[in-house]
Scaffold this motif. Structure first.
Motif, PDB file in Angstrom:
ATOM      1  N   MET A  76       1.114  -1.567   0.019  1.00  0.00           N
ATOM      2  CA  MET A  76       0.097  -0.065  -0.038  1.00  0.00           C
ATOM      3  C   MET A  76       0.878   1.109  -0.091  1.00  0.00           C
ATOM      4  O   MET A  76       0.693   2.308  -0.231  1.00  0.00           O
ATOM      5  CB  MET A  76      -0.936  -0.236   1.332  1.00  0.00           C
ATOM      6  N   ARG A  77       2.326   1.432   0.699  1.00  0.00           N
ATOM      7  CA  ARG A  77       3.017   2.560   0.694  1.00  0.00           C
ATOM      8  C   ARG A  77       3.734   2.735  -0.946  1.00  0.00           C
ATOM      9  O   ARG A  77       3.405   3.963  -1.068  1.00  0.00           O
ATOM     10  CB  ARG A  77       4.054   2.058   1.688  1.00  0.00           C
ATOM     11  N   ALA A  78       4.013   1.876  -1.576  1.00  0.00           N
ATOM     12  CA  ALA A  78       4.495   1.840  -3.043  1.00  0.00           C
ATOM     13  C   ALA A  78       3.252   2.765  -3.549  1.00  0.00           C
ATOM     14  O   ALA A  78       3.701   2.992  -4.460  1.00  0.00           O
ATOM     15  CB  ALA A  78       4.655  -0.227  -3.396  1.00  0.00           C
ATOM     16  N   VAL A  79       2.064   2.066  -3.679  1.00  0.00           N
ATOM     17  CA  VAL A  79       1.039   2.269  -4.195  1.00  0.00           C
ATOM     18  C   VAL A  79       1.029   3.827  -4.686  1.00  0.00           C
ATOM     19  O   VAL A  79       0.129   4.538  -5.332  1.00  0.00           O
ATOM     20  CB  VAL A  79      -0.669   1.223  -3.789  1.00  0.00           C
ATOM     21  N   ASN A  80       0.547   3.930  -2.778  1.00  0.00           N
ATOM     22  CA  ASN A  80       0.022   5.451  -2.573  1.00  0.00           C
ATOM     23  C   ASN A  80       0.726   6.859  -2.792  1.00  0.00           C
ATOM     24  O   ASN A  80       0.895   7.749  -2.894  1.00  0.00           O
ATOM     25  CB  ASN A  80       0.146   4.824  -1.682  1.00  0.00           C
ATOM     26  N   ARG A  81       2.491   6.039  -2.752  1.00  0.00           N
ATOM     27  CA  ARG A  81       3.823   6.992  -3.563  1.00  0.00           C
ATOM     28  C   ARG A  81       3.285   6.753  -4.667  1.00  0.00           C
ATOM     29  O   ARG A  81       4.531   7.620  -5.771  1.00  0.00           O
ATOM     30  CB  ARG A  81       4.643   6.801  -2.945  1.00  0.00           C
ATOM     31  N   GLY A  82       2.833   5.735  -5.474  1.00  0.00           N
ATOM     32  CA  GLY A  82       3.015   6.071  -7.543  1.00  0.00           C
ATOM     33  C   GLY A  82       4.336   5.216  -8.027  1.00  0.00           C
ATOM     34  O   GLY A  82       4.675   4.854  -9.148  1.00  0.00           O
ATOM     35  N   ALA A  83       4.825   4.406  -6.875  1.00  0.00           N
ATOM     36  CA  ALA A  83       5.381   3.080  -7.464  1.00  0.00           C
ATOM     37  C   ALA A  83       4.669   1.591  -7.141  1.00  0.00           C
ATOM     38  O   ALA A  83       5.573   0.832  -5.972  1.00  0.00           O
ATOM     39  CB  ALA A  83       6.886   2.788  -6.155  1.00  0.00           C
ATOM     40  N   VAL A  84       3.956   1.638  -8.189  1.00  0.00           N
ATOM     41  CA  VAL A  84       3.355   0.626  -8.863  1.00  0.00           C
ATOM     42  C   VAL A  84       4.058  -0.394  -8.628  1.00  0.00           C
ATOM     43  O   VAL A  84       3.706  -1.674  -8.287  1.00  0.00           O
ATOM     44  CB  VAL A  84       1.841   1.177  -9.411  1.00  0.00           C
TER      45      VAL A  84
END
Length: 243
Positions: A76-84
């Protein structure tokens, strides 16, 4: 007034919390951890959330059963900072671990079948009533005595010592454990990987009680696989809503 990340009805922390049986503090903690996107703020500084936050919370809670709390948090952290792509890597690693666990289970099951086959074709030949020594046991298994000594140093088999001669004496359980370790070694497993599996056999009290443990293990792996599917569906819905 703070800007919401997405339009629509504004939600309070309690609105997000109530639907999942969580506390409002848990919602604030999830936001602080980067599991939820940053909240909007009212003119008086109160947090406001939207359907996007509700979707993020649903995705995280769905990911936890299959991937565990730390990995779900990282995703979730990765998704929320745009690092899908980074999020997908975490998911791939989790699936690889599940596959490795399945292979380990299969190796144990094969080893147990090998033990049963050996016991059926060579009944009561591995050890006498007082046990067997290292040479005869090594010959039975088709290995060198040094291999049994290496297994002893790794904690796989711990035979008693004859009080008069100091020789190693392997009882029936020791022979069983040595055979199990040998089967797993033939399957390509390292001593440090085999040790906890042999310990499981000892703790179960033999092979028959272990069958129930293996069934439970298999069920838990299947449950993890299904949970990963459910988590993937919720994460995909969140990714679509993020746009």
């Amino acid at each position: 007034m703070g800007r919401n990340l997405q339009g629509g009805e504004r939600l309070r922390p309690v609105d997000l919390a109530r639907g999942h049986g969580l506390s409002t503090q848990a919602i604030r903690n999830y936001e602080a951890a980067g599991i939820l996107p940053a909240a909007g703020r009212t003119p008086h500084g109160y947090r406001t959330y939207t359907s996007l936050h509700a979707r993020a919370l649903g995705a995280f809670l769905a990911l936890v059963p299959g991937h565990g709390h730390p990995t779900a948090t990282s995703i979730m952290r990765a998704v929320n900072r745009g690092a899908v792509d980074e999020a997908f890597r975490f998911i791939d690693e989790s699936h690889a671990q599940l596959l490795d666990d399945r292979r380990t289970l299969q190796a144990v099951e094969r080893a147990l079948r090998g033990l049963e086959s050996t016991a059926a074709s060579h009944p009561d030949t591995a050890s006498g009533p007082d046990g067997t020594f290292i040479g005869p046991l090594a010959e039975k298994l088709g290995i060198r005595p040094a291999t049994l000594r290496a297994g002893e140093r790794a904690g796989l088999v711990v035979p008693r010592r004859d009080p008069r001669t100091g020789y190693r004496v392997y009882d029936e359980a020791d022979v069983r454990d040595a055979r199990l370790a040998h089967q797993l070694r033939r399957g390509g497993y390292l001593l440090e990987q085999i040790a906890p599996l042999v310990a499981q056999v000892r703790a179960a009290g033999g092979l028959e009680p272990l069958e129930a443990a293996l069934g439970d293990w298999r069920g838990r792996l299947s449950a993890r696989g299904r949970a990963m599917l459910a988590g993937a569906a919720e994460l995909e819905a969140y990714l679509r809503e993020r746009g």
